[in-house]
Design an enzyme around this catalytic site. Structure first.
Site, PDB file in Angstrom:
ATOM      1  N   SER A 155       0.853  -1.183   0.000  1.00 30.99           N
ATOM      2  CA  SER A 155       0.000   0.000   0.000  1.00 30.99           C
ATOM      3  C   SER A 155       0.891   1.237   0.000  1.00 30.99           C
ATOM      4  O   SER A 155       2.123   1.131   0.024  1.00 30.99           O
ATOM      5  CB  SER A 155      -0.891   0.003   1.235  1.00 30.99           C
ATOM      6  OG  SER A 155      -0.096   0.315   2.373  1.00 30.99           O
ATOM      7  N   LYS A 156       0.248   2.383   0.007  1.00 30.89           N
ATOM      8  CA  LYS A 156       0.993   3.649  -0.069  1.00 30.89           C
ATOM      9  C   LYS A 156       2.014   3.792   1.057  1.00 30.89           C
ATOM     10  O   LYS A 156       2.999   4.506   0.913  1.00 30.89           O
ATOM     11  CB  LYS A 156       0.010   4.818  -0.011  1.00 30.89           C
ATOM     12  CG  LYS A 156      -0.615   5.084  -1.355  1.00 30.89           C
ATOM     13  CD  LYS A 156      -1.302   6.429  -1.358  1.00 30.89           C
ATOM     14  CE  LYS A 156      -2.089   6.632  -2.649  1.00 30.89           C
ATOM     15  NZ  LYS A 156      -3.313   7.364  -2.446  1.00 30.89           N
ATOM     16  N   ARG A 157       1.734   3.133   2.174  1.00 30.30           N
ATOM     17  CA  ARG A 157       2.680   3.202   3.290  1.00 30.30           C
ATOM     18  C   ARG A 157       4.064   2.722   2.879  1.00 30.30           C
ATOM     19  O   ARG A 157       5.072   3.110   3.458  1.00 30.30           O
ATOM     20  CB  ARG A 157       2.200   2.310   4.446  1.00 30.30           C
ATOM     21  CG  ARG A 157       1.070   2.889   5.259  1.00 30.30           C
ATOM     22  CD  ARG A 157       0.735   1.973   6.419  1.00 30.30           C
ATOM     23  NE  ARG A 157       0.343   0.636   5.971  1.00 30.30           N
ATOM     24  CZ  ARG A 157       0.993  -0.469   6.253  1.00 30.30           C
ATOM     25  NH1 ARG A 157       2.087  -0.434   6.979  1.00 30.30           N
ATOM     26  NH2 ARG A 157       0.558  -1.639   5.821  1.00 30.30           N
TER      27      ARG A 157
END
Ligand code: GLU
Length: 468
Positions: free
Chosen positions: A237-239
């Site tokens: 994910s964007k994390r």
């Protein structure tokens, strides 16, 4: 039989690297077997689907070099086809109208949960094949007995007891057919032979197979590809960094690098890491898709990108790096020849963005000097060597203003003054590039050209005298 595969994104965001990998697998599989690759936009979720997202997905596909043979088809334009199919099922008693209210269903769900049972639709409206006067959902009549088997190319055999499966809503009471139903009708009528998708859809597959069987449609082969994980083994994910394909373009990645990287993430061909597209088309298969999830490794992607930058023609890299330079406010056509600039930087730049950063000194009118470098190398005693070089370079004819001619000028001066090469090269480097680190100094001078080099050297001399 002709192989037919598809990519079926929901247009609710940008093209994610995971989606792109699914598309790549389908595209390669179709190309390998000289079949067809179909693009279908799954936009029945009208609230979340946008044209902007569809365009972003198409742009990402094109950037990665994936063409499609049919489509894009839009599910929202195919509602009549879904309804015809739905009527057929109702007529045959394989689907029914359900008038249970959301409150009623929720109360039953809570009751089942409180009794420690798995909540499941209780079949109350089964047999309702006459359209009621009130708005009603339509449910697929799922058999109570027996098993449904998925012989998955990647996961192997998955067996589900039919009693586990609910009577799925296939059209909501607002009239919109639901995802699992549309997918089956589309894949069947578009004559898909292989459905390759993320394993987050594996749960849907037994239900979908039941629907193929209810219609008497041939069931395609399924291949469920594991998700891509981040370094902490949770779903990417964007994390974990950029997940959008186009973000990689903006960061200066080449499509070849991302394509190659994504293929290898979850598929292997011995130990080979680098593949041309043609090679992939020759050897790609589904047997060698791994069963377990791949971990996204940004360093490896960067390594591949550096490889493709080194491999590509100067002209190509030049035209790709141009927008990055322009975004920094430089106009390459007004400065040194970009192809030559690329030659001096290609071994060091891992991305086009980095190359544009490195190239900045070539195009900057007013050079910015690194403070430490300037303090260390642009000292009073450097002025005379820089001046000697100015005089010597001025004498070189245009025809000899090349690597060898420039090297000879350096040698003459160092011999004459009893210096080491670096005693001359470092001040010159700072004078011409602003920094103590740069590509080979003879190349830099050649690429900058005589006029610009002399101007910069003179400016450094002036700077030194103004300092003292
Ligand atoms: N539209 C689905 C998604 O974006 C894909 C469905 C499928 O491939 O069957 O996840």
């Amino acid at each position: 039989m002709e192989v037919r595969t598809r990519f079926a994104p929901s247009p609710t965001g940008y093209l994610h690297v995971g989606g792109a990998r699914t598309a790549i697998f389908n595209w390669l599989f179709a190309r390998r077997f000289k079949g067809k690759f179909i693009l279908r936009i799954e936009d029945t979720d009208q609230e979340r689907s946008t044209d902007e997202s569809t365009n972003a997905i198409l742009e990402g596909m094109r950037w990665l070099g994936m063409d499609w043979d049919e489509g894009p088809f839009f599910q929202a334009k195919r509602v009549d086809i879904y309804n015809e199919h739905l009527e057929r099922l109702i007529k045959e008693g394989k689907a029914f109208y359900c008038t249970c209210s959301p409150d009623e269903l929720e109360a039953k769900r809570q009751k089942a949960l409180s009794e420690g049972k798995k909540p499941k639709y209780d079949g109350k409206c089964r047999g309702n094949t006459k359209r009621p006067d009130v708005p009603a959902a339509v449910r697929f009549l799922s058999p109570n007995e027996g098993f449904t088997v998925v012989d998955d190319i990647v996961k192997g055999r998955v067996v589900v007891e039919n009693s586990e499966l609910d009577d799925l809503v296939i059209r909501r009471s607002d009239g919109w057919p639901t995802y699992n139903f549309c997918v089956v009708i589309d894949d069947a009528t578009m004559k898909m032979t292989h459905v390759i998708r993320g394993d987050d859809h594996l749960n849907n597959t037994p239900r979908q197979i039941q629907m193929y069987e209810a219609f008497g449609y041939p069931v395609p082969k399924f291949g469920h590809v594991p998700m891509i994980l981040g370094s902490d083994k949770t779903r990417l994910s964007k994390r974990h960094g950029a997940t959008s394909v186009m973000a990689y373009r903006e960061m200066g990645y080449l499509p070849e690098a991302l394509f190659n990287y994504l293929v290898r993430l979850g598929w292997s061909h011995g130990d080979q890491e680098i593949f041309s597209r043609d090679q992939l088309i020759e050897v790609f298969d589904l047997e060698n898709v791994g069963k377990s999830a791949g971990v996204f490794n940004p360093e490896k992607l960067l390594w591949l990108n550096a490889h493709y930058i080194k491999e590509s023609a100067n002209r190509k890299i030049g035209s790709l790096v141009t927008p990055f330079l322009e975004a920094k406010g430089f106009e390459p056509s007004r400065g040194p020849d970009l192809e030559k600039v690329v030659t001096t930087l290609r071994e060091r730049a891992k991305t086009l963005l980095e190359m544009a950063d490195f190239a900045e000194f070539y195009y900057r009118e007013d050079l910015i000097y690194d403070e430490n470098a300037s303090a260390k190398f642009l000292k009073p005693e450097s002025a005379s060597v820089l001046e000697a070089l100015v005089a010597r370079l001025q004498d070189i004819s245009d025809a000899e203003f090349n690597h060898d001619g420039i090297e000879k000028a350096f040698r003459d001066i160092t011999e004459e003054k009893g210096l080491k090469l670096k005693d001359l090269a470092q001040p010159v480097r700072v004078a011409l590039t602003g920094s103590a680190i740069s590509p080979g100094i003879f190349e830099v001078i050649e690429v900058l050209g005589k006029g610009r080099s002399l101007k910069r050297l003179q400016k450094a001399v002036d700077l030194i005298s103004s300092k003292s």
